[in-house]
Write an enzyme that holds these catalytic residues in place. Structure first.
Site, PDB file in Angstrom:
ATOM      1  N   LYS A   1     -29.728 -69.691 -61.958  1.00 53.31           N
ATOM      2  CA  LYS A   1     -28.906 -69.308 -60.794  1.00 53.31           C
ATOM      3  C   LYS A   1     -28.376 -70.500 -60.001  1.00 53.31           C
ATOM      4  CE  LYS A   1     -31.089 -64.776 -60.702  1.00 53.31           C
ATOM      5  NZ  LYS A   1     -30.203 -63.667 -60.969  1.00 53.31           N
TER       6      LYS A   1
ATOM      7  N   TYR B   1     -39.588 -59.696 -63.107  1.00 50.27           N
ATOM      8  CA  TYR B   1     -38.650 -59.757 -64.241  1.00 50.27           C
ATOM      9  C   TYR B   1     -38.475 -61.210 -64.640  1.00 50.27           C
ATOM     10  CZ  TYR B   1     -34.172 -59.317 -66.779  1.00 50.27           C
ATOM     11  OH  TYR B   1     -33.168 -59.361 -67.726  1.00 50.27           O
TER      12      TYR B   1
ATOM     13  N   ASP C   1     -41.739 -68.627 -62.357  1.00 47.77           N
ATOM     14  CA  ASP C   1     -40.356 -68.243 -62.621  1.00 47.77           C
ATOM     15  C   ASP C   1     -39.595 -68.357 -61.308  1.00 47.77           C
ATOM     16  OD1 ASP C   1     -37.918 -67.111 -63.045  1.00 47.77           O
ATOM     17  OD2 ASP C   1     -38.665 -65.441 -64.253  1.00 47.77           O
TER      18      ASP C   1
HETATM   19  N1  PLP Z   1     -36.145 -64.562 -63.970  1.00 48.81           N
HETATM   20  C1  PLP Z   1     -35.839 -64.042 -62.781  1.00 48.81           C
HETATM   21  C2  PLP Z   1     -36.825 -64.152 -61.662  1.00 48.81           C
HETATM   22  C3  PLP Z   1     -34.613 -63.414 -62.578  1.00 48.81           C
HETATM   23  O1  PLP Z   1     -34.341 -62.878 -61.384  1.00 48.81           O
HETATM   24  C4  PLP Z   1     -33.699 -63.332 -63.655  1.00 48.81           C
HETATM   25  C5  PLP Z   1     -32.409 -62.649 -63.485  1.00 48.81           C
HETATM   26  O2  PLP Z   1     -32.114 -62.053 -62.496  1.00 48.81           O
HETATM   27  C6  PLP Z   1     -34.063 -63.893 -64.876  1.00 48.81           C
HETATM   28  C7  PLP Z   1     -35.289 -64.505 -65.007  1.00 48.81           C
HETATM   29  C8  PLP Z   1     -33.130 -63.826 -66.043  1.00 48.81           C
HETATM   30  O3  PLP Z   1     -32.025 -64.658 -65.819  1.00 48.81           O
HETATM   31  P1  PLP Z   1     -30.639 -64.393 -66.541  1.00 48.81           P
HETATM   32  O4  PLP Z   1     -30.085 -63.123 -66.010  1.00 48.81           O
HETATM   33  O5  PLP Z   1     -29.817 -65.612 -66.216  1.00 48.81           O
HETATM   34  O6  PLP Z   1     -30.927 -64.304 -68.011  1.00 48.81           O
END
Ligand code: PLP
Length: 440
Positions: free
Chosen positions: A278, A150, A245
């Site tokens: 985060k 994700y 990511d």
């Molecule tokens: N990328 C990863 C690996 C994530 O776990 C998340 C959210 O959990 C995101 C992107 C998206 O971040 P946000 O919820 O701050 O938009």
């Protein structure tokens, strides 16, 4: 701790009822709704250290920590002090501040692959911007992502695999036109042959490959070292950018993120771009994307790729992030956190073994996952072979005993510096009780 009484007719239930009248599904982010596990979501009233208390006054040992950011636990005194001080100086200016520069300097110091970065407010924004930048910098349109990873809810990333490598993805959400995902190729995680085939066909038109290096959105699945090595080699060979990511893994699995973990096994390993969120915000809305100078200089106002944000680099969020980074940079922080997380997983394993329940788990730093399976899965399809009903029994059994894990089997867990050995012992004992139920 005494088991909870039924949450029915509780203040949690009353709040959920009120919320559902005004907020779709009663929540402001879907997984909070307990849709996968059933039951009433807990409405949090306050949190401190490793715990939060719900609207009925019930205490929980929190293994979500706001889905990752709260690596120090809730309400760490140094972070609270920094935020209080920042608030008194103003909430937001829409003009640059010294703290943004300090935070950028700190991140660049800790993550060697990042030469420049931009601050934004959410992981979604960071991922979406990184992809636009990768496309702008390479002049190519196609992107490769992996099933089960994700990267936020940008339209082009809400996509599942098409019927073959020649056909691109299909939207996973209503409201995403098929044309918007027509440049997104979705591959199986850890499948080297398929990756090679995809690059053979699409390599010269691929802008980037984006990957969760340790995938926390299919519970906890590591990219194997050979797979990661091949991702790096193929991106380099075809002129595509490797985008890590690390919204979840950054400053969570190690001070240098998952890339520092892979660099131990693959000499000189670095991604071209990194997406973060985060932990760098310490619980405040803050995220970032960064990479090599040559790529980052393509961003407006320096370059032709547009990206902007009213609240980007917010002064209160940057104060929170900086104070958090200062604490996690102290010697021994990750050793302690990592050992504690391993103790949790080995304790759970021992209880499951005792009860004769199929179980396996894994962790890195303060991030972990476990499965009601005999062997650690290597991809999304394997993760989803977990028996939903058994997971739900485990989830509710733990919840009833004051232990809060993610309310879905495809989510990772998070340890904080505030969790004590007593918290871990309590968690392991509670799981032991529930495993007995599962063994029947
Ligand atoms: N990328 C990863 C690996 C994530 O776990 C998340 C959210 O959990 C995101 C992107 C998206 O971040 P946000 O919820 O701050 O938009």
């Amino acid at each position: 701790m005494a088991p909870n009484t039924s949450p029915d007719k509780s203040r949690n239930a009353a709040l959920f009822e009120r919320a559902r009248k005004l907020i779709p599904g009663g929540v402001n982010s879907p997984v909070r709704a307990f849709k996968a596990v059933g039951g009433t979501p807990r409405f949090v009233q306050r949190a401190q250290g490793a715990y939060f208390w719900d609207a009925d006054g019930q205490r929980y040992i929190d293994y979500i920590g706001s889905w990752g950011p709260m690596i120090l636990g809730h309400g760490h005194p140094a972070v609270v002090e920094a935020v209080q001080k920042a608030v008194l100086e103003g909430f937001s200016y829409g003009a640059p501040t010294e703290r943004e520069v300090e935070l950028a300097e700190e991140i660049v110091k800790l993550v060697p692959s990042i030469e420049m970065l931009r601050l934004v407010s959410s992981g979604t924004e960071a991922g979406m911007s990184a992809i636009r930048l990768a496309r702008g910098a390479t002049g190519r349109s196609k992107i490769i992502k992996f099933e089960g990873c994700y990267h936020g809810h940008a339209d082009a990333l809400l996509v599942k695999a098409g019927s073959g490598l020649a056909t691109f993805g299909n939207p996973t959400s209503a409201g995403v036109p098929p044309e918007v995902v027509q440049h997104t190729l979705v591959l199986e995680y850890n499948h080297i042959a398929q990756l090679e085939e995809a690059f053979a066909i699409h390599g010269s038109s691929t802008a980037c490959l984006i990957i969760e290096p340790i995938a926390g959105n299919m519970n906890f699945v590591r990219a194997s070292v050979p797979f990661m090595k091949r991702c790096r080699e193929l991106c380099t060979q075809h002129g595509a950018l490797l985008v890590f990511d690390e919204v979840m893994t950054g400053f969570r699995v190690a001070l240098g993120g998952a890339q520092s973990v892979y660099a131990k096994s693959i000499p000189g390993f670095q991604p071209d771009m990194t997406v973060m969120g985060k932990v760098i915000g310490g619980g405040m809305p803050l995220a970032a994307f960064g990479g090599t100078r040559a790529v980052m200089e393509q961003l407006a106002p320096q370059g032709p790729v547009y990206q902007a944000g009213t609240l980007s680099g917010n002064p209160v969020a940057t104060a929170c992030g900086l104070a958090t980074l200062k604490e996690i940079g102290k010697p021994g922080f990750y050793e302690d956190l990592g050992h504690k997380t391993q103790r949790l997983i080995s304790g759970l394993q021992a209880e499951a073994d005792k009860a004769g329940v199929d179980f396996c788990g894994d962790s890195e730093g303060g991030m972990f996952g476990f499965f009601l399976l005999k062997e650690l899965p290597q991809n999304y399809a394997k993760v989803m072979t977990t028996d939903n009903a058994r997971f739900n029994t485990l989830f509710h059994g733990l919840l009833d005993r004051g232990i809060y894990i993610a309310p879905a089997l495809y989510e990772a867990g998070f340890m904080s510096a505030a969790h004590t050995d007593a918290d871990i012992a309590e968690t392991v004992a509670a799981a032991g009780d529930v495993f007995k139920l599962l063994s029947k």
